[in-house]
Design an enzyme around this catalytic site. Sequence first.
Site: not given
Ligand code: PLP
Length: 328
Positions: A50, A303
């Site tokens: 993010k 992510s």
């Molecule tokens: C925010 C987030 C997502 C999803 O991202 P979007 O852009 O809302 O689809 C996935 N994994 C993690 C760890 C996140 O913090």
Amino acid sequence: MLMQDIFRARQTISAIARKTPLIKSTWLTERVGAPVYLKLETLQETNSFKIRGAANKLLNLTPAEQKRGVVAVSTGNHGRAVSYVAAQLGIKAVVCLSEYVPDNKVRAIEQLGAEVVIYGRSQDEAGERALQLQTERGLTIVNPFDDPLIIAGQGTIGLELLEELPEIDTVLVPLSGGGLISGIALALKSASPAIRVIGLSMERGPVMYHSLKAGRPIQMPEEQTLADSLQGGLGPDNQYTFRMVQAYVDDVILLSEEEIAAGMAWALLKHHLVLEGAGATGLAALLHQKVQPPGRNVAVVLSGGNVEMGTLLEIAQKHRDWGLEIGD
Ligand SMILES: *Cc1c(COP(=O)(O)O)cnc(C)c1O
């Protein structure tokens, strides 16, 4: 939005967001029968991707906007990223959170120097408070996903994937509001429309999945899930991500809580990687043969890694013998 926006974002954010490693997973490659690569976004400064979008947004504010400050609504990781980037740039940040956000994420945001405001029982309710703060204090709202600058920031992951793995044919991306997958898909589909982009959500409250089925953004109640970073709606007036996901995403796969837990345990036990539920959804899908066909060169976006350590250790303990079950 254009590929150009993503190239520009890469230049803008280069001093704040890292280029993360892409590592080959021998275990998964054997199990899936095709090369599988892991994109380690857990190694970003606040342990999630993010920071890419947040950096691109804050660095594109006017000096006057930077002076007044920003407000974010977040299930945790977006708030952490905005707080971190704001502190780096000397910008004041306020973060509104719903009551469901785990304690570790609230504390992390406070430690990063932001003001935390807890309000409501869902991300959308916390958003109402952010709107008030926008009017009262002149703060700029930093949307977690539905903003071209945020999407372009997350899309820089797609550029890195193309450079390191030009023969990529499938990418697995956790999906909530869709900023992450929209940016990555824009980059990859611009390079080749044949590259498959697959979204991953949890069975418990997959808002984008049901919105795609309905053909318009819908609202759903939030449920407790291990993938708490994937909770939340598409916003009251979605402008970008719903249509981009509709246009670019080939498929969305849903994961049960057990499957997500298995992905987290597997990452820790086999790769010594700490993943939160959302971050483990791609592994969970591959481990449970939910990607069919699996593809020839598969990249999995890990992510985020913001999980309460007690929760992860409990899950790992339960799955200790699981390695034997998958036949190694
Ligand atoms: C925010 C987030 C997502 C999803 O991202 P979007 O852009 O809302 O689809 C996935 N994994 C993690 C760890 C996140 O913090």
